[in-house]
Design a protein around this motif. Structure first.
Motif, PDB file in Angstrom:
ATOM      1  N   THR A 101       0.830  -1.217   0.000  1.00 54.08           N
ATOM      2  CA  THR A 101       0.000   0.000   0.000  1.00 54.08           C
ATOM      3  C   THR A 101       0.856   1.256   0.000  1.00 54.08           C
ATOM      4  O   THR A 101       0.489   2.246  -0.623  1.00 54.08           O
ATOM      5  N   ASP A 102       1.991   1.237   0.682  1.00 55.71           N
ATOM      6  CA  ASP A 102       2.871   2.405   0.729  1.00 55.71           C
ATOM      7  C   ASP A 102       4.070   2.241  -0.202  1.00 55.71           C
ATOM      8  O   ASP A 102       5.079   2.922  -0.037  1.00 55.71           O
ATOM      9  N   PHE A 103       3.979   1.368  -1.180  1.00 58.59           N
ATOM     10  CA  PHE A 103       5.109   1.071  -2.059  1.00 58.59           C
ATOM     11  C   PHE A 103       5.373   2.235  -3.009  1.00 58.59           C
ATOM     12  O   PHE A 103       4.459   2.777  -3.633  1.00 58.59           O
ATOM     13  N   ASN A 104       6.649   2.631  -3.097  1.00 55.43           N
ATOM     14  CA  ASN A 104       7.075   3.669  -4.019  1.00 55.43           C
ATOM     15  C   ASN A 104       8.229   3.074  -4.828  1.00 55.43           C
ATOM     16  O   ASN A 104       9.277   2.739  -4.277  1.00 55.43           O
ATOM     17  N   ALA A 105       8.031   2.934  -6.135  1.00 53.82           N
ATOM     18  CA  ALA A 105       9.006   2.264  -6.993  1.00 53.82           C
ATOM     19  C   ALA A 105      10.351   2.988  -7.011  1.00 53.82           C
ATOM     20  O   ALA A 105      11.404   2.346  -7.027  1.00 53.82           O
ATOM     21  N   GLU A 106      10.332   4.318  -7.019  1.00 55.18           N
ATOM     22  CA  GLU A 106      11.583   5.078  -7.063  1.00 55.18           C
ATOM     23  C   GLU A 106      12.402   4.880  -5.785  1.00 55.18           C
ATOM     24  O   GLU A 106      13.619   4.668  -5.842  1.00 55.18           O
ATOM     25  N   VAL A 107      11.743   4.947  -4.632  1.00 57.00           N
ATOM     26  CA  VAL A 107      12.436   4.771  -3.357  1.00 57.00           C
ATOM     27  C   VAL A 107      13.003   3.352  -3.274  1.00 57.00           C
ATOM     28  O   VAL A 107      14.137   3.140  -2.821  1.00 57.00           O
ATOM     29  N   TYR A 108      12.230   2.376  -3.735  1.00 61.56           N
ATOM     30  CA  TYR A 108      12.669   0.989  -3.717  1.00 61.56           C
ATOM     31  C   TYR A 108      13.886   0.780  -4.628  1.00 61.56           C
ATOM     32  O   TYR A 108      14.869   0.168  -4.228  1.00 61.56           O
ATOM     33  N   ALA A 109      13.841   1.327  -5.833  1.00 61.24           N
ATOM     34  CA  ALA A 109      14.938   1.162  -6.786  1.00 61.24           C
ATOM     35  C   ALA A 109      16.220   1.833  -6.281  1.00 61.24           C
ATOM     36  O   ALA A 109      17.316   1.264  -6.395  1.00 61.24           O
ATOM     37  N   VAL A 110      16.090   3.009  -5.701  1.00 59.26           N
ATOM     38  CA  VAL A 110      17.261   3.707  -5.158  1.00 59.26           C
ATOM     39  C   VAL A 110      17.819   2.937  -3.955  1.00 59.26           C
ATOM     40  O   VAL A 110      19.039   2.787  -3.801  1.00 59.26           O
ATOM     41  N   GLY A 111      16.936   2.404  -3.115  1.00 59.31           N
ATOM     42  CA  GLY A 111      17.377   1.624  -1.956  1.00 59.31           C
ATOM     43  C   GLY A 111      18.116   0.360  -2.372  1.00 59.31           C
ATOM     44  O   GLY A 111      19.148   0.012  -1.801  1.00 59.31           O
TER      45      GLY A 111
END
Length: 126
Positions: A101-111
């Motif tokens: 629900t709180d997934f953000n693709a950009e934050v995930y990819a950078v992490g």
């Protein structure tokens, strides 16, 4: 009687010689220790000191051999883990995404990219 002249070798280990001591062994497989065979275990120093009598006793307890862990983790982050295979190769593994629900693709990819850099930085020579 313990040698008072403790010498340190190149690796920082102390070399001591204990004379006239008793060694009690508790072994898993052999009845008595065999010459030239390595045993894994714990050595404990037991000292009995009375007023006029001083005896040193040591106890060695053999432990079960450690098993080699298959594909041990060499890096564990929030998004990925990196494991080392038997042939020495490294394998990045993605951890499951817990909250969609709180997934953000950009934050995930950078992490993930940052953790790959941090994890591989100390493992791979330049």
């Amino acid at each position: 009687m313990e040698d008072k002249n403790k010498k340190v070798n190149r690796k920082g280990c102390y070399k001591n010689t204990t004379l006239c001591c008793y060694l009690k062994t508790v072994l898993q497989n052999d009845r008595v220790m065999k010459a030239g065979k390595d045993y894994q275990g714990m050595l404990r120093r037991d000292v009995e000191c009375e007023e006029f009598r001083y005896d040193e006793h040591f106890t060695f307890v053999e432990t079960l051999p450690w098993t080699k862990k298959r594909n041990p983790k060499v890096f564990s982050g929030k998004y990925i883990t990196i494991t080392r295979r038997d042939d020495g190769s490294l394998r990045p593994n993605f951890k499951p995404i817990k909250n969609w629900t709180d997934f953000n693709a950009e934050v995930y990819a950078v992490g993930v990219a940052n953790e790959l850099l941090w994890g591989l930085e100390g493992l791979i020579e330049k």
